[in-house]
Design an enzyme around this catalytic site. Structure first.
Site, PDB file in Angstrom:
ATOM      1  N   GLY A  26       3.969  12.683   5.162  1.00 39.58           N
ATOM      2  CA  GLY A  26       4.198  11.443   5.361  1.00 39.58           C
ATOM      3  C   GLY A  26       3.018  11.460   6.970  1.00 39.58           C
ATOM      4  O   GLY A  26       1.939  10.964   5.916  1.00 39.58           O
ATOM      5  N   GLU A  65       2.037   3.319  10.131  1.00 40.03           N
ATOM      6  CA  GLU A  65       0.220   3.989   9.993  1.00 40.03           C
ATOM      7  C   GLU A  65       0.023   5.223  10.946  1.00 40.03           C
ATOM      8  O   GLU A  65      -0.731   5.022  12.209  1.00 40.03           O
ATOM      9  CB  GLU A  65      -0.528   2.368  10.705  1.00 40.03           C
ATOM     10  CG  GLU A  65      -0.149   1.311   9.449  1.00 40.03           C
ATOM     11  CD  GLU A  65      -0.983   0.874   9.183  1.00 40.03           C
ATOM     12  OE1 GLU A  65      -2.665   1.178   9.322  1.00 40.03           O
ATOM     13  OE2 GLU A  65      -0.964  -0.772   8.501  1.00 40.03           O
ATOM     14  N   PHE A  89       0.835  -0.508  -0.191  1.00 38.51           N
ATOM     15  CA  PHE A  89      -0.116  -0.412  -0.294  1.00 38.51           C
ATOM     16  C   PHE A  89       0.604   1.489  -0.035  1.00 38.51           C
ATOM     17  O   PHE A  89       1.207   1.345   1.229  1.00 38.51           O
ATOM     18  CB  PHE A  89      -1.237   0.480   1.181  1.00 38.51           C
ATOM     19  CG  PHE A  89      -1.999   1.030   1.750  1.00 38.51           C
ATOM     20  CD1 PHE A  89      -2.385   1.641  -0.241  1.00 38.51           C
ATOM     21  CD2 PHE A  89      -2.850   0.513   2.134  1.00 38.51           C
ATOM     22  CE1 PHE A  89      -3.558   2.941  -0.116  1.00 38.51           C
ATOM     23  CE2 PHE A  89      -4.854   1.548   1.494  1.00 38.51           C
ATOM     24  CZ  PHE A  89      -4.380   1.945   0.551  1.00 38.51           C
TER      25      PHE A  89
HETATM   26  C1  LIG Z   1       9.992   0.727   8.559  1.00 39.64           C
HETATM   27  C2  LIG Z   1       8.781   1.402   7.549  1.00 39.64           C
HETATM   28  C3  LIG Z   1       8.401   0.297   7.253  1.00 39.64           C
HETATM   29  C4  LIG Z   1       6.861   1.761   6.456  1.00 39.64           C
HETATM   30  N1  LIG Z   1       5.617   1.152   5.295  1.00 39.64           N
HETATM   31  C5  LIG Z   1       4.820   1.708   4.599  1.00 39.64           C
HETATM   32  C6  LIG Z   1       3.820   1.368   3.754  1.00 39.64           C
HETATM   33  O1  LIG Z   1       4.053   0.138   3.290  1.00 39.64           O
HETATM   34  N2  LIG Z   1       3.461   2.212   3.012  1.00 39.64           N
HETATM   35  C7  LIG Z   1       3.332   3.473   3.815  1.00 39.64           C
HETATM   36  O2  LIG Z   1       2.518   4.391   2.969  1.00 39.64           O
HETATM   37  N3  LIG Z   1       4.240   4.219   3.992  1.00 39.64           N
HETATM   38  C8  LIG Z   1       4.942   3.233   4.915  1.00 39.64           C
HETATM   39  N4  LIG Z   1       5.570   3.489   6.386  1.00 39.64           N
HETATM   40  C9  LIG Z   1       5.591   5.022   6.025  1.00 39.64           C
HETATM   41  C10 LIG Z   1       5.283   5.858   7.255  1.00 39.64           C
HETATM   42  O3  LIG Z   1       3.978   5.268   7.931  1.00 39.64           O
HETATM   43  C11 LIG Z   1       5.626   7.365   7.566  1.00 39.64           C
HETATM   44  O4  LIG Z   1       7.501   6.869   8.346  1.00 39.64           O
HETATM   45  C12 LIG Z   1       4.874   7.809   9.340  1.00 39.64           C
HETATM   46  O5  LIG Z   1       3.502   8.053   9.172  1.00 39.64           O
HETATM   47  C13 LIG Z   1       5.496   8.882   9.892  1.00 39.64           C
HETATM   48  O6  LIG Z   1       5.744   9.336   8.263  1.00 39.64           O
HETATM   49  P1  LIG Z   1       7.416  10.481   8.432  1.00 39.64           P
HETATM   50  O7  LIG Z   1       8.196   9.508   8.695  1.00 39.64           O
HETATM   51  O8  LIG Z   1       7.602  11.835   7.506  1.00 39.64           O
HETATM   52  O9  LIG Z   1       7.448  11.442   9.505  1.00 39.64           O
HETATM   53  P2  LIG Z   1       6.639  13.040   9.581  1.00 39.64           P
HETATM   54  O10 LIG Z   1       5.928  13.231   9.253  1.00 39.64           O
HETATM   55  O11 LIG Z   1       8.423  14.053   8.915  1.00 39.64           O
HETATM   56  O12 LIG Z   1       7.674  13.590  11.089  1.00 39.64           O
HETATM   57  C14 LIG Z   1       7.813  13.366  11.814  1.00 39.64           C
HETATM   58  C15 LIG Z   1       7.814  13.541  13.657  1.00 39.64           C
HETATM   59  O13 LIG Z   1       7.232  15.067  13.520  1.00 39.64           O
HETATM   60  C16 LIG Z   1       6.357  14.693  14.109  1.00 39.64           C
HETATM   61  N5  LIG Z   1       4.828  15.383  13.798  1.00 39.64           N
HETATM   62  C17 LIG Z   1       4.595  14.873  12.693  1.00 39.64           C
HETATM   63  N6  LIG Z   1       2.849  15.965  12.429  1.00 39.64           N
HETATM   64  C18 LIG Z   1       3.140  16.062  13.615  1.00 39.64           C
HETATM   65  C19 LIG Z   1       1.957  17.219  14.045  1.00 39.64           C
HETATM   66  N7  LIG Z   1       0.493  17.783  13.730  1.00 39.64           N
HETATM   67  N8  LIG Z   1       2.119  17.118  15.969  1.00 39.64           N
HETATM   68  C20 LIG Z   1       3.140  16.713  16.108  1.00 39.64           C
HETATM   69  N9  LIG Z   1       4.080  16.214  16.192  1.00 39.64           N
HETATM   70  C21 LIG Z   1       4.092  15.582  14.444  1.00 39.64           C
HETATM   71  C22 LIG Z   1       6.064  13.330  13.317  1.00 39.64           C
HETATM   72  O14 LIG Z   1       5.059  12.776  14.935  1.00 39.64           O
HETATM   73  C23 LIG Z   1       7.252  12.202  14.062  1.00 39.64           C
HETATM   74  O15 LIG Z   1       8.163  12.049  15.185  1.00 39.64           O
HETATM   75  C24 LIG Z   1       6.628   2.727   6.506  1.00 39.64           C
HETATM   76  C25 LIG Z   1       7.812   3.500   7.391  1.00 39.64           C
HETATM   77  C26 LIG Z   1       9.150   2.581   7.495  1.00 39.64           C
HETATM   78  C27 LIG Z   1      10.037   3.324   8.422  1.00 39.64           C
END
Ligand SMILES: Cc1cc2nc3c(=O)[nH]c(=O)nc-3n(C[C@H](O)[C@H](O)[C@H](O)COP(=O)(O)OP(=O)(O)OC[C@H]3O[C@@H](n4cnc5c(N)ncnc54)[C@H](O)[C@@H]3O)c2cc1C
Length: 378
Positions: free
Chosen positions: A128, A360, A120
């Site tokens: 993110g 997620e 997905f």
């Molecule tokens: C091993 C792995 C498997 C994954 N598998 C999938 C997959 O199959 N499909 C898919 O689509 N994605 C997948 N992901 C992606 C994952 O869902 C995202 O990494 C996650 O949702 C966070 O997004 P980001 O990494 O861009 O972090 P960011 O959104 O940049 O967040 C960085 C930090 O800021 C904080 N933050 C952001 N916004 C706010 C807010 N409004 N208030 C407070 N804090 C905030 C977050 O909590 C986090 O601590 C995977 C990630 C990994 C590492």
């Protein structure tokens, strides 16, 4: 008794497979950093991918409570392998929620039987936590759509045959989002290198590139512009599954640690006789029980189609994953120096636990969802 006879039977099957088969390769799967196709085969043959899927689409026809019970059992011995189960459920969900009959037959059946894997693709380099800022486009051209974009961190990318992508069909923020299914081998769909990760190393994570990928309009899942709503419903259903995974990881570490403190002696006494150790064990056990109850309650609300599932799903995911991190860290602590050594599984479990607080929807995002639900409740 919290589980029905059928749910308990399914749980027992998963427990047996976990112990007799999946556990044996967990260390190698982690060290090798590769997906275990043997484990995929075993889980497929035993119907574990489709426990909650209706029988007409290749599933077992049970429910979400059974599914989370299965995920916990597998995660307790091998978190990497449990990610394949949870990702398969994530890929199946949009079809069951919004797919056409033809889509369900074509895509859900091979996924539910474990014949093929699914992925997905939501996350992008600039999208993110803020999913609605995604930039991957799907532009209508006659009877087709042309997809262009870049997805990151996609579980099982390159290994899967079936891909669901979240795309933008118009500039409207949440109402411009639509979902598409794309099959592996479609021209313009390519994969990046395998990410070198801290944990769940036996689960493959790659980038995906979509360059002029042409799909027929029949590949849209749900209506155009309704993708965001479907996606939120998907998350409501799949966050308890991540909660179950976290509960399993925590339980695996706790059980190993409990045996260890009964055997290991210091100051001429087994460790479990020290009150400070006992308090740590009691806290671990309490939090694991509470996690499981939150997960099972959320799963049972999904089974009842309850409108109250949103906060409950986020609570289950958030509490269970925070518990997994705390319990695995304390398990390493209770093994002392041995806990830090790769010959003992709690080191792997601590690394595996971390991701459950991130994917997620991070746990900060879960707390925002829970608070919004509480504040806006009647
Ligand atoms: C091993 C792995 C498997 C994954 N598998 C999938 C997959 O199959 N499909 C898919 O689509 N994605 C997948 N992901 C992606 C994952 O869902 C995202 O990494 C996650 O949702 C966070 O997004 P980001 O990494 O861009 O972090 P960011 O959104 O940049 O967040 C960085 C930090 O800021 C904080 N933050 C952001 N916004 C706010 C807010 N409004 N208030 C407070 N804090 C905030 C977050 O909590 C986090 O601590 C995977 C990630 C990994 C590492």
């Amino acid at each position: 008794m919290l589980l029905t006879e059928q749910q308990e039977m399914i749980q027992m099957v998963a427990k047996r497979i976990a112990k007799e088969k999946i556990a044996l390769s967990a260390k190698d799967v982690d060290e090798g950093g590769h997906l275990s196709w043997e484990n995929v085969r075993i889980m497929g043959e035993n119907g574990l991918f489709g426990v909650h899927v209706p029988e007409e689409y290749g599933g077992v026809g049970s429910d979400m409570v059974s599914h989370v019970a299965v995920v916990e059992e597998i995660a307790a011995v091998c978190a990497s392998t449990s990610v394949t189960l949870s990702t398969q459920a994530l890929t199946i969900a949009p079809f069951l929620i919004a797919g056409t009959e033809a889509q369900k037959r074509k895509y859900v059946t091979p996924l539910a039987t474990g014949q093929v894997l699914g992925s997905f693709g939501i996350t992008e380099p600039g999208a993110g936590s803020d999913v609605s800022s995604l930039k991957t486009t799907a532009v209508k051209s006659g009877d087709s759509y042309i997809l262009n974009g870049h997805k990151v961190f996609i579980t099982n990318a390159g290994e899967s045959e079936i891909y669901v992508f979240v795309t933008r069909t118009s500039e409207e923020r949440t109402r411009g989002i639509s979902l598409f299914v794309v099959e592996k081998g479609t021209s313009g769909l390519t994969f990046g290198k395998k990410e070198d990760k801290m944990g769940i190393r036996g689960s493959v994570t790659r980038e995906i590139f979509l360059e002029n990928v042409v799909v027929p309009k029949e590949n849209m899942i749900g209506e155009e512009g309704h993708g965001f709503k479907v996606l939120m419903n998907v998350f409501n259903e799949t966050r308890p599954v991540v909660g179950a995974q976290a509960t399993g990881i925590a339980r695996g570490a706790y059980e190993y640690c409990l045996n260890y403190v009964k055997e290991r002696k210091q100051f001429n006494r087994p460790l479990h006789q020290f009150q400070m150790v006992q308090a740590m064990l009691a806290d671990m056990a309490m939090r694991i029980e509470a996690s499981r109850l939150l997960v099972w309650k959320a799963a049972s609300l999904i089974d009842q189609n309850s409108p109250n599932v949103i906060a409950q799903s986020s609570m289950a995911k958030c509490f269970a994953s925070d518990t997994a991190m705390e319990v695995t860290t304390n398990a390493v602590q209770l093994l002392g120096g041995y806990g830090y050594i790769k010959d003992y599984p709690v080191e792997r479990m601590m690394r595996d636990a971390k991701i459950t607080q991130i994917y997620e929807g991070t746990n900060q995002i879960q707390r925002i969802i829970i608070a919004n639900q509480l504040i806006n409740q009647d």
